[in-house]
Design a protein around this motif. Structure first.
Motif, mmCIF file in Angstrom:
data_model
loop_
_atom_site.group_PDB
_atom_site.id
_atom_site.type_symbol
_atom_site.label_atom_id
_atom_site.label_comp_id
_atom_site.label_asym_id
_atom_site.label_seq_id
_atom_site.Cartn_x
_atom_site.Cartn_y
_atom_site.Cartn_z
ATOM 1 N N THR A 12 -25.999 -32.685 -3.815
ATOM 2 C CA THR A 12 -25.425 -31.456 -4.353
ATOM 3 C C THR A 12 -25.909 -30.304 -3.481
ATOM 4 O O THR A 12 -26.459 -30.531 -2.405
ATOM 5 C CB THR A 12 -25.774 -31.264 -5.836
ATOM 6 N N VAL A 13 -25.704 -29.082 -3.917
ATOM 7 C CA VAL A 13 -26.053 -27.922 -3.089
ATOM 8 C C VAL A 13 -27.178 -27.136 -3.742
ATOM 9 O O VAL A 13 -27.356 -27.175 -4.961
ATOM 10 C CB VAL A 13 -24.833 -26.989 -2.892
ATOM 11 N N PRO A 14 -27.944 -26.371 -2.954
ATOM 12 C CA PRO A 14 -28.848 -25.386 -3.560
ATOM 13 C C PRO A 14 -28.025 -24.419 -4.407
ATOM 14 O O PRO A 14 -26.934 -23.993 -4.013
ATOM 15 C CB PRO A 14 -29.468 -24.690 -2.348
ATOM 16 N N LEU A 15 -28.530 -24.081 -5.558
ATOM 17 C CA LEU A 15 -27.744 -23.348 -6.547
ATOM 18 C C LEU A 15 -28.497 -22.120 -7.026
ATOM 19 O O LEU A 15 -29.692 -22.188 -7.330
ATOM 20 C CB LEU A 15 -27.454 -24.272 -7.737
ATOM 21 N N LYS A 16 -27.782 -21.000 -7.094
ATOM 22 C CA LYS A 16 -28.304 -19.782 -7.724
ATOM 23 C C LYS A 16 -27.347 -19.442 -8.855
ATOM 24 O O LYS A 16 -26.142 -19.265 -8.637
ATOM 25 C CB LYS A 16 -28.376 -18.640 -6.709
ATOM 26 N N PHE A 17 -27.853 -19.357 -10.082
ATOM 27 C CA PHE A 17 -26.989 -19.206 -11.256
ATOM 28 C C PHE A 17 -27.522 -18.081 -12.139
ATOM 29 O O PHE A 17 -28.725 -17.972 -12.363
ATOM 30 C CB PHE A 17 -26.974 -20.511 -12.068
ATOM 31 N N GLY A 18 -26.610 -17.253 -12.681
ATOM 32 C CA GLY A 18 -26.978 -16.276 -13.692
ATOM 33 C C GLY A 18 -26.218 -14.973 -13.568
ATOM 34 O O GLY A 18 -25.611 -14.666 -12.534
ATOM 35 N N THR A 146 -15.364 -17.756 -9.038
ATOM 36 C CA THR A 146 -15.027 -16.720 -10.014
ATOM 37 C C THR A 146 -14.235 -17.296 -11.179
ATOM 38 O O THR A 146 -13.693 -16.551 -11.991
ATOM 39 C CB THR A 146 -14.207 -15.589 -9.348
ATOM 40 N N THR A 147 -14.146 -18.619 -11.241
ATOM 41 C CA THR A 147 -13.540 -19.309 -12.378
ATOM 42 C C THR A 147 -14.490 -20.418 -12.818
ATOM 43 O O THR A 147 -15.238 -20.963 -12.004
ATOM 44 C CB THR A 147 -12.183 -19.945 -12.029
ATOM 45 N N ALA A 148 -14.454 -20.741 -14.103
ATOM 46 C CA ALA A 148 -15.220 -21.880 -14.607
ATOM 47 C C ALA A 148 -14.264 -23.064 -14.622
ATOM 48 O O ALA A 148 -13.620 -23.349 -15.628
ATOM 49 C CB ALA A 148 -15.761 -21.584 -16.004
ATOM 50 N N GLY A 149 -14.159 -23.724 -13.472
ATOM 51 C CA GLY A 149 -13.140 -24.757 -13.368
ATOM 52 C C GLY A 149 -13.452 -25.857 -12.396
ATOM 53 O O GLY A 149 -14.039 -26.874 -12.740
ATOM 54 N N THR A 150 -13.091 -25.660 -11.136
ATOM 55 C CA THR A 150 -13.032 -26.780 -10.206
ATOM 56 C C THR A 150 -14.385 -27.377 -9.868
ATOM 57 O O THR A 150 -14.466 -28.545 -9.500
ATOM 58 C CB THR A 150 -12.387 -26.345 -8.873
ATOM 59 N N GLY A 151 -15.452 -26.587 -9.924
ATOM 60 C CA GLY A 151 -16.738 -27.083 -9.465
ATOM 61 C C GLY A 151 -16.782 -27.271 -7.961
ATOM 62 O O GLY A 151 -17.678 -27.919 -7.422
ATOM 63 N N SER A 152 -15.811 -26.674 -7.247
ATOM 64 C CA SER A 152 -15.718 -26.870 -5.804
ATOM 65 C C SER A 152 -16.963 -26.371 -5.080
ATOM 66 O O SER A 152 -17.248 -26.811 -3.968
ATOM 67 C CB SER A 152 -14.481 -26.146 -5.258
ATOM 68 N N GLU A 153 -17.716 -25.485 -5.720
ATOM 69 C CA GLU A 153 -18.931 -24.967 -5.084
ATOM 70 C C GLU A 153 -19.990 -26.048 -4.892
ATOM 71 O O GLU A 153 -20.937 -25.873 -4.126
ATOM 72 C CB GLU A 153 -19.512 -23.817 -5.911
ATOM 73 N N THR A 154 -19.848 -27.191 -5.569
ATOM 74 C CA THR A 154 -20.847 -28.258 -5.460
ATOM 75 C C THR A 154 -20.305 -29.528 -4.800
ATOM 76 O O THR A 154 -21.070 -30.473 -4.598
ATOM 77 C CB THR A 154 -21.383 -28.651 -6.853
ATOM 78 N N THR A 155 -19.005 -29.562 -4.466
ATOM 79 C CA THR A 155 -18.401 -30.831 -4.061
ATOM 80 C C THR A 155 -18.108 -30.893 -2.565
ATOM 81 O O THR A 155 -18.141 -29.893 -1.853
ATOM 82 C CB THR A 155 -17.086 -31.090 -4.817
ATOM 83 N N LEU A 176 -18.428 -31.299 4.158
ATOM 84 C CA LEU A 176 -17.700 -30.156 3.605
ATOM 85 C C LEU A 176 -18.487 -29.439 2.509
ATOM 86 O O LEU A 176 -18.168 -28.293 2.169
ATOM 87 C CB LEU A 176 -16.351 -30.595 3.043
ATOM 88 N N ARG A 177 -19.484 -30.081 1.955
ATOM 89 C CA ARG A 177 -20.214 -29.491 0.838
ATOM 90 C C ARG A 177 -20.864 -28.174 1.265
ATOM 91 O O ARG A 177 -21.482 -28.091 2.317
ATOM 92 C CB ARG A 177 -21.271 -30.485 0.349
ATOM 93 N N PRO A 178 -20.719 -27.102 0.445
ATOM 94 C CA PRO A 178 -21.300 -25.800 0.816
ATOM 95 C C PRO A 178 -22.811 -25.873 1.014
ATOM 96 O O PRO A 178 -23.492 -26.751 0.484
ATOM 97 C CB PRO A 178 -20.942 -24.910 -0.373
#
Length: 426
Positions: A12-18, A146-155, A176-178
């Motif tokens: 997966t990718v390093p993640l910053k959430f909030g 900017t949407t709660a949907g595809t999860g493309s930020e992690t795939t 391809l993973r960010p």
């Protein structure tokens, strides 16, 4: 008999959430060593001010951000080529995908085709493209959903429509993973309810499909580790992400739809999207997503109520959701215990359901949710008839990368039955 796989991978990718995470983007870009970055987004996200906010924060840390807002909803081979052509005119240290899956997937494609130039079909998944492996690492890509949907930020997947062939497909490779995902639920407050519903249903379907995908240890072992696919099947780690995404999506999606300004609902749904991306980005999705590609690609005149833009369109989340009840009704008996567990995570009364009946019960639960979210009543309401089923089956059979993840072998006869059952849902 072929040796079965004994190894699964988890990436997966390093993640910053909030809330407010986007305000730290300048620091994040500078920490990656970036000085000149191309940001790809769509006109709606740009008009909402998110792109300028990113560029302003980046400038304070000495990073130049150039904005290209030509991404189209549901990208095509034509729109990918346009974005790639623009990117090739400049020199970039890295890229930002800002928006829904369309923007992030377009940024992945731009990163790939500018770093390792090739004909567009070279990296497209077989059998529609050549399926050539990505030669090596790409430049840093920061994904900002900017949407709660595809999860493309992690795939590791980027999806597009092939216009002439009227079918969706994509590129799938771990490169391809960010490099970083910056997930700020505040960016979803401006989403119209119809978009919230479509994207949230994509989340639930990601999680349900990955949780019920063919397990990693029921697949043939790859001839060499380099050939192990990005989608390895259900495994103990992906199950954790998928199960939590199912629970969060089931609890908070309808609330986010009915109460768009609810911060808690927006945050929980954004978490669900991220968790689901981590799950399916490793386990994979199967039949509903494979069906969604021709459902979206062959659309003629349908335009969803409350959806921005013009022209015929079946948005991705809707195209997936419309095939989900019938898919689980038919697949459930082939993965009875997993399907019953998925029903329990949804909040259904799994204890009152025999394993062989879990698929039908899950289909009933999903149908009730689709009605609450005011989705079309099956494929017939988006313009399809029984006469379209052969073309829909053909388009689905082309998605072998996804179909191999189903808990049972998928053939034309099964697909015909599922599409027929999807024409009307209630």
């Amino acid at each position: 008999m072929a040796e079965m796989n004994r190894v699964f991978t988890m990436e997966t990718v390093p993640l910053k959430f909030g809330w407010g995470a986007l305000d730290e983007i300048g620091h994040d870009l500078a920490a990656l060593g970036l000085r000149r970055v191309l940001l790809l987004t769509d006109p709606g996200v740009a008009a909402a001010g998110h792109a300028e906010r990113v560029a302003e924060r980046a400038r304070t840390c000495g990073v130049e951000v150039v904005v290209w807002d030509g991404v189209r909803s549901e990208p095509t081979d034509a729109s990918w080529r346009e974005a790639i052509a623009f990117a090739r005119e400049g020199a970039w240290d890295g890229f930002i995908g800002l928006g829904g899956g369309s923007a992030i997937d377009t940024a992945k494609a731009v990163n790939l085709y500018t770093t390792h130039p090739a004909d567009l079909m070279a990296y497209i998944n077989r059998p529609l493209g050549d399926g050539r492996p990505v030669p090596g690492p790409l430049k840093p890509l920061v994904a900002i959903p900017t949407t709660a949907g595809t999860g493309s930020e992690t795939t590791s997947v980027a999806v597009l429509d092939l216009l002439e062939r009227k079918v969706k497909t994509g590129v799938s490779h771990r490169h391809l993973r960010p490099r970083l995902a910056v997930v700020d639920p505040q960016t979803t407050l401006t989403l119209p309810p119809a978009v919230t519903a479509s994207c949230g249903l994509d989340v639930l379907c990601h999680a349900l499909e990955s949780y019920t995908s063919l397990p990693y240890d029921r697949r043939p072992a790859p001839a060499d580790p380099a050939q192990r696919p990005a989608y390895v099947g259900a495994n103990p780690v992906s199950d954790l992400w998928a199960a939590e995404a199912i629970r969060l999506g089931a609890r908070w999606l309808a609330r986010a739809y009915h109460e768009p300004g609810d911060r808690e609902a927006r945050t929980r749904l954004m978490l669900a999207a991220t968790y689901a991306g981590m799950g399916f980005g490793n386990a994979g999705v199967h039949l509903p997503h494979a069906m969604s590609y021709p459902i979206a690609g062959l659309v003629r005149g349908f335009r969803p109520r409350g959806w921005p833009g013009e022209g015929p369109l079946v948005p991705h989340g809707i195209s997936v959701a419309l095939g989900t009840p019938a898919s689980f009704r038919h697949l459930g008996p082939h993965a009875p215990e997993r399907t019953r567990e998925a029903l329990r995570h949804l909040g259904g009364d799994a204890g009152a359901v025999a394993p062989e009946e879990a698929g039908a019960a899950l289909a009933e639960w999903m149908t009730a949710l689709l009605r609450e979210l005011e989705l079309p009543n099956g494929l017939a309401e988006v313009g399809y008839t029984a006469a379209d089923i052969p073309a829909l089956v053909e388009g689905t059979l082309a998605q072998q990368r996804l179909l191999v993840n189903a808990p049972v072998a998928v053939d034309a006869a099964l697909l015909e039955a599922v599409f027929r059952d999807s024409l009307r849902l209630w």
